[in-house]
Design a protein around this motif. Structure first.
Motif, PDB file in Angstrom:
ATOM      1  N   SER A  18     -52.467  -0.514  -9.634  1.00 37.53           N
ATOM      2  CA  SER A  18     -51.998  -0.388 -11.007  1.00 37.53           C
ATOM      3  C   SER A  18     -50.534  -0.827 -11.120  1.00 37.53           C
ATOM      4  CB  SER A  18     -52.146   1.060 -11.481  1.00 37.53           C
ATOM      5  OG  SER A  18     -51.678   1.220 -12.795  1.00 37.53           O
ATOM      6  N   LEU A  19     -49.723  -0.408 -10.150  1.00 35.88           N
ATOM      7  CA  LEU A  19     -48.318  -0.834 -10.121  1.00 35.88           C
ATOM      8  C   LEU A  19     -48.227  -2.346  -9.927  1.00 35.88           C
ATOM      9  CD1 LEU A  19     -45.279  -0.451  -9.993  1.00 35.88           C
ATOM     10  CD2 LEU A  19     -45.529   0.288  -7.606  1.00 35.88           C
ATOM     11  N   LEU A  20     -49.073  -2.888  -9.080  1.00 42.43           N
ATOM     12  CA  LEU A  20     -49.065  -4.335  -8.839  1.00 42.43           C
ATOM     13  C   LEU A  20     -49.354  -5.099 -10.130  1.00 42.43           C
ATOM     14  CD1 LEU A  20     -48.941  -6.716  -6.834  1.00 42.43           C
ATOM     15  CD2 LEU A  20     -51.391  -6.372  -6.430  1.00 42.43           C
ATOM     16  N   LEU A  21     -50.332  -4.646 -10.901  1.00 41.98           N
ATOM     17  CA  LEU A  21     -50.647  -5.306 -12.166  1.00 41.98           C
ATOM     18  C   LEU A  21     -49.481  -5.223 -13.149  1.00 41.98           C
ATOM     19  CD1 LEU A  21     -54.351  -4.147 -12.678  1.00 41.98           C
ATOM     20  CD2 LEU A  21     -53.536  -6.422 -11.999  1.00 41.98           C
ATOM     21  N   TRP A  22     -48.807  -4.076 -13.169  1.00 41.48           N
ATOM     22  CA  TRP A  22     -47.633  -3.908 -14.046  1.00 41.48           C
ATOM     23  C   TRP A  22     -46.523  -4.883 -13.649  1.00 41.48           C
ATOM     24  CZ3 TRP A  22     -42.495  -2.401 -13.473  1.00 41.48           C
ATOM     25  CH2 TRP A  22     -41.826  -1.997 -14.632  1.00 41.48           C
ATOM     26  N   ILE A  23     -46.287  -5.033 -12.342  1.00 42.64           N
ATOM     27  CA  ILE A  23     -45.272  -5.965 -11.861  1.00 42.64           C
ATOM     28  C   ILE A  23     -45.643  -7.398 -12.222  1.00 42.64           C
ATOM     29  CG2 ILE A  23     -44.184  -6.937  -9.792  1.00 42.64           C
ATOM     30  CD1 ILE A  23     -44.479  -4.150  -8.515  1.00 42.64           C
ATOM     31  N   LEU A  24     -46.915  -7.765 -12.019  1.00 44.30           N
ATOM     32  CA  LEU A  24     -47.356  -9.122 -12.319  1.00 44.30           C
ATOM     33  C   LEU A  24     -47.235  -9.437 -13.811  1.00 44.30           C
ATOM     34  CD1 LEU A  24     -50.504  -9.416 -10.008  1.00 44.30           C
ATOM     35  CD2 LEU A  24     -48.232 -10.442  -9.672  1.00 44.30           C
ATOM     36  N   TYR A  25     -47.336  -8.405 -14.641  1.00 49.97           N
ATOM     37  CA  TYR A  25     -47.145  -8.596 -16.085  1.00 49.97           C
ATOM     38  C   TYR A  25     -45.718  -9.030 -16.402  1.00 49.97           C
ATOM     39  CZ  TYR A  25     -46.718  -7.446 -21.056  1.00 49.97           C
ATOM     40  OH  TYR A  25     -46.475  -7.505 -22.404  1.00 49.97           O
ATOM     41  N   VAL A 265     -46.521  -0.520 -24.673  1.00 48.50           N
ATOM     42  CA  VAL A 265     -46.747   0.465 -23.620  1.00 48.50           C
ATOM     43  C   VAL A 265     -46.207   0.008 -22.270  1.00 48.50           C
ATOM     44  CG1 VAL A 265     -48.763   1.491 -24.714  1.00 48.50           C
ATOM     45  CG2 VAL A 265     -49.056  -0.426 -23.131  1.00 48.50           C
ATOM     46  N   MET A 266     -46.117  -1.305 -22.063  1.00 47.95           N
ATOM     47  CA  MET A 266     -45.663  -1.815 -20.769  1.00 47.95           C
ATOM     48  C   MET A 266     -44.156  -1.667 -20.584  1.00 47.95           C
ATOM     49  SD  MET A 266     -48.427  -2.741 -19.276  1.00 47.95           S
ATOM     50  CE  MET A 266     -48.093  -3.909 -17.963  1.00 47.95           C
ATOM     51  N   LEU A 267     -43.448  -1.251 -21.614  1.00 46.93           N
ATOM     52  CA  LEU A 267     -41.998  -1.077 -21.494  1.00 46.93           C
ATOM     53  C   LEU A 267     -41.635   0.096 -20.601  1.00 46.93           C
ATOM     54  CD1 LEU A 267     -40.893  -1.739 -25.193  1.00 46.93           C
ATOM     55  CD2 LEU A 267     -40.535  -3.229 -23.212  1.00 46.93           C
ATOM     56  N   ILE A 268     -42.553   1.028 -20.434  1.00 46.45           N
ATOM     57  CA  ILE A 268     -42.293   2.159 -19.549  1.00 46.45           C
ATOM     58  C   ILE A 268     -43.264   2.094 -18.376  1.00 46.45           C
ATOM     59  CG2 ILE A 268     -41.433   3.567 -21.444  1.00 46.45           C
ATOM     60  CD1 ILE A 268     -44.050   5.146 -21.317  1.00 46.45           C
ATOM     61  N   ASP A 269     -43.200   3.053 -17.475  1.00 47.25           N
ATOM     62  CA  ASP A 269     -44.003   3.037 -16.251  1.00 47.25           C
ATOM     63  C   ASP A 269     -45.432   3.506 -16.504  1.00 47.25           C
ATOM     64  OD1 ASP A 269     -41.875   2.257 -14.374  1.00 47.25           O
ATOM     65  OD2 ASP A 269     -40.995   4.174 -14.938  1.00 47.25           O
ATOM     66  N   VAL A 270     -46.095   2.840 -17.467  1.00 44.53           N
ATOM     67  CA  VAL A 270     -47.439   3.260 -17.851  1.00 44.53           C
ATOM     68  C   VAL A 270     -48.434   3.050 -16.714  1.00 44.53           C
ATOM     69  CG1 VAL A 270     -48.125   1.031 -18.828  1.00 44.53           C
ATOM     70  CG2 VAL A 270     -49.100   3.151 -19.749  1.00 44.53           C
ATOM     71  N   TRP A 271     -48.086   2.226 -15.734  1.00 42.97           N
ATOM     72  CA  TRP A 271     -48.955   2.017 -14.574  1.00 42.97           C
ATOM     73  C   TRP A 271     -49.234   3.318 -13.836  1.00 42.97           C
ATOM     74  CZ3 TRP A 271     -47.424   3.760  -9.910  1.00 42.97           C
ATOM     75  CH2 TRP A 271     -46.051   4.012  -9.727  1.00 42.97           C
TER      76      TRP A 271
END
Length: 289
Positions: A18-25, A265-271
């Motif tokens: 989930s964190l990886l997807l957030w980073i890739l975003y 939602v991606m502005l915060i640590d939603v992952w």
């Protein structure tokens, strides 16, 4: 223990993915800004932005590297081909890389708080304070923990850095707290505590203040458990802290959908919402093992 690992490791894997997807975003925009100021012109975004985008780009890349190293280490340990001791250097590297990522937030925080690079004329911003606090509560503890892991030995004394595990965990949770709660401080400062009782907005504010504050409290209690080497108790409080963090972000996603704000939602640590599952499974296994 392998039965326990199968459940706990599964949720660690889900959380890291989930964190990886957030980073890739966020990675493409970070690399684009980094490329523009380094390879095209230092003044591409004006000199003020150079001091922000360059560290941010480096930080996002180190963030990605840390997660990749963490995922590979987890897979090797899970398969039984490597032990934690065998991978101690790689785990230490992942911790250092994560510390560098949080350190990369410092210029942005300084920029927003002091206007040192010509940011604003109206003084301190809560978001800038949040960035600086994230650096203070994460980077030093991650670096020290990395050194402790790097020096891990196989002798009977065991791992000597458990208190630093507790410190680092508290630092992470405080970083989550800052990134969530400080975004509501502007509204509270402008409208007062009535924000908590103003319908849908009140639900969002209470979600951040209540659940994230409980997460910090539970993390601190767990830290003292690590310091006293009461590991069952420490794990229980650590798990409760993870549950509060994950619950907050799960509620935040539902809240954002309800107010038509999913785009932000991606502005915060939603992952971090899978941490709810990780915390629950740790609580479950901690009762029987």
């Amino acid at each position: 223990m392998r039965f326990v690992d199968r459940y706990v490791n599964s949720w660690i894997l889900i959380s890291l993915c989930s964190l990886l997807l957030w980073i890739l975003y966020w990675l493409p925009s970070s690399i684009e800004r980094f490329y523009n100021v380094i390879f095209i012109s230092v003044n591409y975004y004006s000199l003020n932005r150079f001091w922000i985008y360059m560290p941010a780009g480096v930080g996002m890349i180190t963030h990605l590297a840390a997660v990749i190293v963490g995922l590979l280490s987890l897979v090797l340990i899970w398969k039984g081909t490597r032990s934690v001791f065998d991978l101690r250097k790689w785990i230490a590297i992942a911790l250092v890389l994560e510390g560098i990522y949080y350190a990369s937030l410092f210029p942005s925080g300084l920029w927003l708080v002091t206007g040192l690079f010509g940011a604003f004329d109206f003084g301190v911003t809560p978001l800038g304070v949040a960035y600086l606090l994230q650096v203070v509560f994460t980077t030093p503890f991650l670096i020290v923990l990395a050194l402790k892991v790097r020096n891990l030995s196989k002798d009977s004394s065991g791992f000597a850095g458990w208190k630093w595990v507790g410190f680092a965990f508290v630092g992470y949770v405080v970083a989550f707290w800052c990134n969530s709660v400080f975004r509501w401080f502007d509204m509270v400062a402008a409208d007062g505590l009535v924000v908590f009782f103003s319908g849908v907005a009140g639900i969002g504010a209470l979600n951040a203040f209540v659940f994230m504050s409980l997460a910090v409290i539970f993390a601190v209690i767990g830290m003292f458990g690590f310091m006293r080497k009461k590991f069952r108790s420490a794990l229980r409080w650590l798990a409760l802290s993870l549950v509060m963090v994950g619950l907050h972000y799960a509620i935040y996603v539902v809240y954002s959908y309800y107010v038509n704000a999913l785009g932000s939602v991606m502005l915060i640590d939603v992952w971090a919402f899978p941490l709810l599952g990780l915390g629950l499974v740790i609580l479950w296994r901690n009762k029987s093992t």
